[in-house]
Write a protein that holds these residues in place. Structure first.
Motif, PDB file in Angstrom:
ATOM      1  N   ARG A 198     -12.690  -3.167 -13.439  1.00 31.89           N
ATOM      2  CA  ARG A 198     -11.519  -2.321 -13.630  1.00 31.89           C
ATOM      3  C   ARG A 198     -11.741  -1.153 -14.582  1.00 31.89           C
ATOM      4  N   GLU A 254       0.287  -3.033  -5.803  1.00 33.52           N
ATOM      5  CA  GLU A 254      -0.780  -3.809  -6.468  1.00 33.52           C
ATOM      6  C   GLU A 254      -0.267  -5.182  -6.891  1.00 33.52           C
ATOM      7  N   GLU A 260      -1.803  -8.643  -5.478  1.00 35.88           N
ATOM      8  CA  GLU A 260      -2.416  -9.630  -6.377  1.00 35.88           C
ATOM      9  C   GLU A 260      -1.739 -10.989  -6.214  1.00 35.88           C
ATOM     10  N   SER A 301      -7.610  -6.685  -7.300  1.00 33.56           N
ATOM     11  CA  SER A 301      -7.463  -5.227  -7.435  1.00 33.56           C
ATOM     12  C   SER A 301      -8.619  -4.630  -8.225  1.00 33.56           C
ATOM     13  N   ARG A 333      -8.203  -1.502  -9.380  1.00 37.43           N
ATOM     14  CA  ARG A 333      -7.544  -0.339  -9.996  1.00 37.43           C
ATOM     15  C   ARG A 333      -7.735  -0.358 -11.511  1.00 37.43           C
ATOM     16  N   LEU A 388      -5.524   2.627  -4.497  1.00 41.43           N
ATOM     17  CA  LEU A 388      -5.574   1.207  -4.868  1.00 41.43           C
ATOM     18  C   LEU A 388      -6.551   0.542  -3.908  1.00 41.43           C
ATOM     19  N   SER A 389      -7.675   0.071  -4.434  1.00 42.38           N
ATOM     20  CA  SER A 389      -8.626  -0.660  -3.596  1.00 42.38           C
ATOM     21  C   SER A 389      -8.567  -2.127  -3.956  1.00 42.38           C
ATOM     22  N   VAL A 390      -8.575  -2.965  -2.944  1.00 34.54           N
ATOM     23  CA  VAL A 390      -8.528  -4.405  -3.190  1.00 34.54           C
ATOM     24  C   VAL A 390      -9.600  -5.099  -2.359  1.00 34.54           C
ATOM     25  N   ARG A 396      -8.558   0.023   1.178  1.00 33.59           N
ATOM     26  CA  ARG A 396      -8.134   1.109   0.282  1.00 33.59           C
ATOM     27  C   ARG A 396      -6.775   1.668   0.725  1.00 33.59           C
TER      28      ARG A 396
END
Ligand SMILES: Cc1ncc(COP(=O)(O)O)c(C=O)c1O
Length: 388
Positions: A134, A309, A313, A319, A321, A329-331, A361
């Motif tokens: 992060r 986000e 989560e 996440s 971010r 926001l990429s997860v 993304r």
């Protein structure tokens, strides 16, 4: 017909956009009505008058440079209109006054647009690790490298996979302290993250138009700080790079002369006929962004992504971010889920996002409304329940 005024969270200017939640602005933006009508007007004029339409549209370049300059805190004469992000990197990589042994420093995970041209220019390219966590520690790593002599640091303002917004001011200050030039790829930032080339001490900045600037593919711009323009070698100059380049085409103008000086201005990097359709599209889309204001767009997108986000989560997605917010926001999906299946399942249900380099993304922009978030999360739930 007059166009509706843009409002954050409203998609009146995108009446034919099919997706229920279009979250792929970090890939390619949809064309607004403003863009579609600007392009149609040029096609109509050229359809009717051909060469007779040229002079009417020539001022677009100047107007566009002015608009783009305001967006990044630059002066319009320090901008060149280029065909894409890569072209801006290539221009500097090939025109920079390199000395033997010079080294370019970039980060692991940079988009290749900001790597290949430096390598092809024949300079040594080193990569700093940028851990996919992060909040990676960047500045101490950078300082250690700068102490080993670096001629130019090449970095994206926002990393394309993780959405990490780089600390450009701090990087700029450090580059100045160690005498390195700073080159920024801004395509994942301009239009959604406030940028100020002068405050950050950026020497060069390049950006394409089809992501956060919401223009079309094949148009972009390059900023060259005034202290560099005289020092660049004009290896990328063409017929439009000379002083008074058009004079010989018009009655009463200057005559053909191959020895006219190359302009000592950034726009010597506009070497030939430009992408008029791309320019009018970009002028229209940046006009909307300017009306809304980048800080307001950034706050709007941040609030959207905060809600998304949290929901992701709760559903077991990790996440990427960072505290340094961008429009991305990429997860990473929960164990056992394939990225491709999730991506396809979302798209089939009206949620369009993208999947760079192993991540899902999400990238909303000013027309996305917060009310989409419950729909996106319900769609994720449906996929997790049923399979893609
Ligand atoms: C950080 C970054 N740089 C550059 C590009 C693309 O470069 P170009 O405008 O030259 O196609 C992308 C995405 O396509 C990107 O994410």
């Amino acid at each position: 017909m007059t166009l509706p005024v843009p409002h954050l969270g409203e998609r009146e200017l995108f009446p034919n956009l099919e997706a229920r939640a279009y979250l792929a602005h970090a890939a390619i933006s949809p064309a607004s009505r403003a863009v579609q009508e600007a392009v149609a007007a040029v096609l109509d004029a050229y359809g009717r008058r051909g060469a007779g339409a040229l002079l009417e549209w020539l001022p677009v370049r100047d107007r566009l440079r002015q608009r783009l300059a305001r967006l990044i805190g630059a002066n319009p004469e320090d901008l060149a209109l280029v065909s894409n992000t890569t072209q801006g990197v290539l221009d500097i990589a090939l025109c920079f006054p390199w000395n033997p042994g010079d080294r370019v420093l970039t980060f692991q995970g940079e988009f290749p647009a900001n790597v290949t041209p430096w390598k092809q220019a024949g300079v040594e390219v080193s990569f700093l690790p940028l851990p996919r966590v992060r909040n990676p520690e960047i500045l101490s790593l950078l300082e250690a490298e700068l102490q080993r002599k670096v001629r130019l640091v090449a970095v994206s303002a926002v990393q394309f996979q993780t959405g990490l917004a780089m600390p450009l001011r701090e990087i700029g200050a450090m580059c100045r302290r160690y005498g390195a030039a700073l080159f920024v790829d801004a395509i994942q930032a301009a239009g959604v993250v406030p940028l100020d080339v002068q405050a950050a001490g950026i020497d060069f900045l390049t950006c394409g138009s089809h992501k956060w600037l919401m223009g079309m593919e094949g148009a972009g711009f390059l900023y060259v700080s005034p202290q560099w323009v005289e020092r660049l070698r004009p290896r990328m100059a063409g017929w439009l790079s000379h002083e008074d380049p058009l004079g010989f085409l018009f009655p009463g103008g200057s005559s053909l002369d191959y020895e006219r000086p190359i302009r000592k201005r950034a726009d010597f990097l506009e070497p030939g006929t430009g992408n008029l359709l791309g320019h009018v599209a970009l002028e229209a889309s940046v006009g909307l962004i300017e009306e809304l204001g980048v800080p307001a767009i950034h706050a709007h997108v941040t609030a959207y992504l905060d809600a998304l986000e949290q929901g992701m989560e709760r559903r077991g997605f990790a996440s990427l971010r960072s505290a340094r917010r961008s429009g991305i926001l990429s997860v990473q999906p929960p164990a056992g889920w394939s990225l491709g299946d999730l991506h396809r399942g979302l798209a089939r249900r009206g949620v369009v996002c993208s999947t760079p380099d192993g991540f899902l993304r999400f990238a909303p922009h000013w027309p996305n409304h917060r009310d989409e978030v419950p729909f996106v999360l319900a769609t994720v739930d449906e996929i997790l329940r049923q399979g893609s």
